[in-house]
Enzyme design. Structure first.
Site, short mmCIF file in Angstrom:
data_model
loop_
_atom_site.label_atom_id
_atom_site.label_comp_id
_atom_site.label_asym_id
_atom_site.label_seq_id
_atom_site.Cartn_x
_atom_site.Cartn_y
_atom_site.Cartn_z
N ARG A 64 0.82 -1.22 0.00
CA ARG A 64 0.00 0.00 0.00
C ARG A 64 0.85 1.26 0.00
NH1 ARG A 64 -4.90 -2.57 2.43
NH2 ARG A 64 -6.45 -0.96 2.63
N ARG A 112 -18.11 -3.65 9.79
CA ARG A 112 -16.76 -3.27 10.23
C ARG A 112 -16.74 -1.83 10.74
NH1 ARG A 112 -12.63 -5.15 5.53
NH2 ARG A 112 -11.78 -3.09 6.00
P1 AP5 Z 1 -8.40 -3.92 4.13
O1 AP5 Z 1 -9.14 -4.94 4.87
O2 AP5 Z 1 -7.34 -4.31 3.15
O3 AP5 Z 1 -9.43 -2.94 3.48
P2 AP5 Z 1 -9.44 -2.16 2.08
O4 AP5 Z 1 -8.31 -2.20 1.17
O5 AP5 Z 1 -9.85 -0.83 2.54
O6 AP5 Z 1 -10.39 -2.99 1.26
P3 AP5 Z 1 -11.78 -3.47 1.66
O7 AP5 Z 1 -11.71 -4.78 2.37
O8 AP5 Z 1 -12.55 -2.39 2.36
O9 AP5 Z 1 -12.46 -3.60 0.20
P4 AP5 Z 1 -12.30 -4.64 -0.95
O10 AP5 Z 1 -11.75 -3.96 -2.14
O11 AP5 Z 1 -11.64 -5.92 -0.50
O12 AP5 Z 1 -13.85 -4.89 -1.23
P5 AP5 Z 1 -14.79 -6.15 -0.89
O13 AP5 Z 1 -14.48 -7.26 -1.82
O14 AP5 Z 1 -14.82 -6.44 0.57
O15 AP5 Z 1 -7.66 -2.92 5.15
C1 AP5 Z 1 -8.31 -2.43 6.31
C2 AP5 Z 1 -7.34 -1.60 7.13
O16 AP5 Z 1 -6.22 -2.42 7.55
C3 AP5 Z 1 -6.68 -0.43 6.38
O17 AP5 Z 1 -7.49 0.74 6.39
C4 AP5 Z 1 -5.37 -0.26 7.17
O18 AP5 Z 1 -5.59 0.41 8.38
C5 AP5 Z 1 -4.98 -1.70 7.48
N1 AP5 Z 1 -4.12 -2.31 6.46
C6 AP5 Z 1 -4.40 -3.40 5.70
N2 AP5 Z 1 -3.39 -3.68 4.87
C7 AP5 Z 1 -2.44 -2.74 5.10
C8 AP5 Z 1 -1.17 -2.47 4.51
N3 AP5 Z 1 -0.66 -3.25 3.53
N4 AP5 Z 1 -0.48 -1.40 4.98
C9 AP5 Z 1 -0.95 -0.63 5.96
N5 AP5 Z 1 -2.15 -0.82 6.54
C10 AP5 Z 1 -2.90 -1.88 6.11
O19 AP5 Z 1 -16.20 -5.52 -1.33
C11 AP5 Z 1 -16.79 -4.46 -0.59
C12 AP5 Z 1 -18.31 -4.67 -0.55
O20 AP5 Z 1 -18.83 -4.55 -1.88
C13 AP5 Z 1 -18.74 -6.06 -0.05
O21 AP5 Z 1 -19.93 -5.92 0.69
C14 AP5 Z 1 -18.99 -6.86 -1.35
O22 AP5 Z 1 -19.97 -7.85 -1.16
C15 AP5 Z 1 -19.49 -5.75 -2.29
N6 AP5 Z 1 -19.10 -5.96 -3.69
C16 AP5 Z 1 -17.88 -6.37 -4.16
N7 AP5 Z 1 -17.90 -6.38 -5.51
C17 AP5 Z 1 -19.13 -5.95 -5.90
C18 AP5 Z 1 -19.76 -5.73 -7.17
N8 AP5 Z 1 -19.12 -5.94 -8.33
N9 AP5 Z 1 -21.04 -5.28 -7.18
C19 AP5 Z 1 -21.70 -5.05 -6.02
N10 AP5 Z 1 -21.18 -5.24 -4.77
C20 AP5 Z 1 -19.90 -5.68 -4.73
#
Ligand code: AP5
Length: 218
Positions: A88, A160
């Site tokens: 990241r 969350r």
């Molecule tokens: P992390 O858990 O990695 O969160 P993120 O990158 O913010 O990603 P998300 O999990 O929120 O989203 P996603 O893209 O995976 O979407 P999802 O598939 O769930 O990180 C959380 C925290 O941890 C960070 O803020 C930081 O503090 C820390 N952290 C983690 N890694 C780090 C690093 N490397 N360095 C530093 N800090 C770190 O989908 C989202 C929703 O949309 C779901 O409900 C899903 O069902 C829905 N959905 C998905 N696709 C579709 C679609 N095509 N149409 C409709 N709905 C959909």
């Protein structure tokens, strides 16, 4: 094949990575999931990460790289690897390059998922996650069969804490400031880059994602 999934919070990285890992038997390394597991287990790392995560800020690079190094056996296994939410920052990308180099591998492909902020905000407001098995649902798009209950394992679903609206705004800013520059950084490496329009149906995105990593599209 070592693949980085790059994209803002809520764009669907986890959804796509879990599906491909299940179908193709590839390793899925999500630093967000690893950090949440560390928090649940009450480890020192989990405690240190908590305040950063709840505020929507990045956890310090040193802690993240230590966490990923614990997965060295995955890196040497020779199977496909999906890095989801990591790296990241440029410092993390440099750290990963060093770790991979030491085992004779490198990042082969960077898949960049794109969607407008309004879509991301709606998805995150509706996300419900299973704290036990990690399954992810969405009250707007993919609700569980019984409200608030995980279809897969029956546990009570959670919203969350970092999916609350103010924290989501900060996470989007942090992505733009600290993570989006990696698109240019990887552009200067040998890794092939593929952009996927992710404001579409999950199955259409999945088909493109499979092609992007060299598998037959569905
Ligand atoms: P992390 O858990 O990695 O969160 P993120 O990158 O913010 O990603 P998300 O999990 O929120 O989203 P996603 O893209 O995976 O979407 P999802 O598939 O769930 O990180 C959380 C925290 O941890 C960070 O803020 C930081 O503090 C820390 N952290 C983690 N890694 C780090 C690093 N490397 N360095 C530093 N800090 C770190 O989908 C989202 C929703 O949309 C779901 O409900 C899903 O069902 C829905 N959905 C998905 N696709 C579709 C679609 N095509 N149409 C409709 N709905 C959909």
């Amino acid at each position: 094949m070592v693949v980085i999934l790059l994209g803002p919070p809520g764009v669907g990285k986890g959804t796509q990575a879990v599906r491909l890992a299940d179908d193709a038997g590839w390793a899925h390394v999500s630093t967000g999931d690893l950090l949440r597991a560390a928090r649940r287990d009450g480890t020192e790392l989990g405690k240190r990460a908590q305040t950063f995560m709840d505020a929507g800020e990045l956890v310090p690079d040193g802690l993240i790289l230590d966490l990923v190094r614990e997965y060295l056996s995955v890196l040497t296994s020779g199977s496909g690897i999906l890095f989801d939410g990591f790296p990241r920052t440029v410092a993390q990308a440099e750290g990963l390059a060093g770790v991979l180099d030491a085992v004779g591998r490198r990042v082969d492909r960077v898949v960049v998922f794109e969607a407008p902020d309004e879509t991301l905000i709606k998805r995150l407001s509706g996300r419900r996650s299973c704290p036990d098995c990690g399954a992810v649902f969405n009250v707007h798009f993919t609700p569980p069969e019984v409200e608030g209950v995980c279809d897969r394992c029956g546990a009570a679903l959670i919203h969350r804490k970092d999916d609350d609206p103010d924290t989501v705004v900060r996470r989007l800013e942090v992505y733009k400031e600290q993570t989006a520059p990696l698109i240019e950084w990887y552009g200067a490496t040998e890794a092939e880059q593929v952009v996927i329009e992710a404001d579409r149906d999950v199955d259409l995105i999945y088909s493109d994602f499979r092609s992007a990593v060299g598998l037959v599209a569905t």
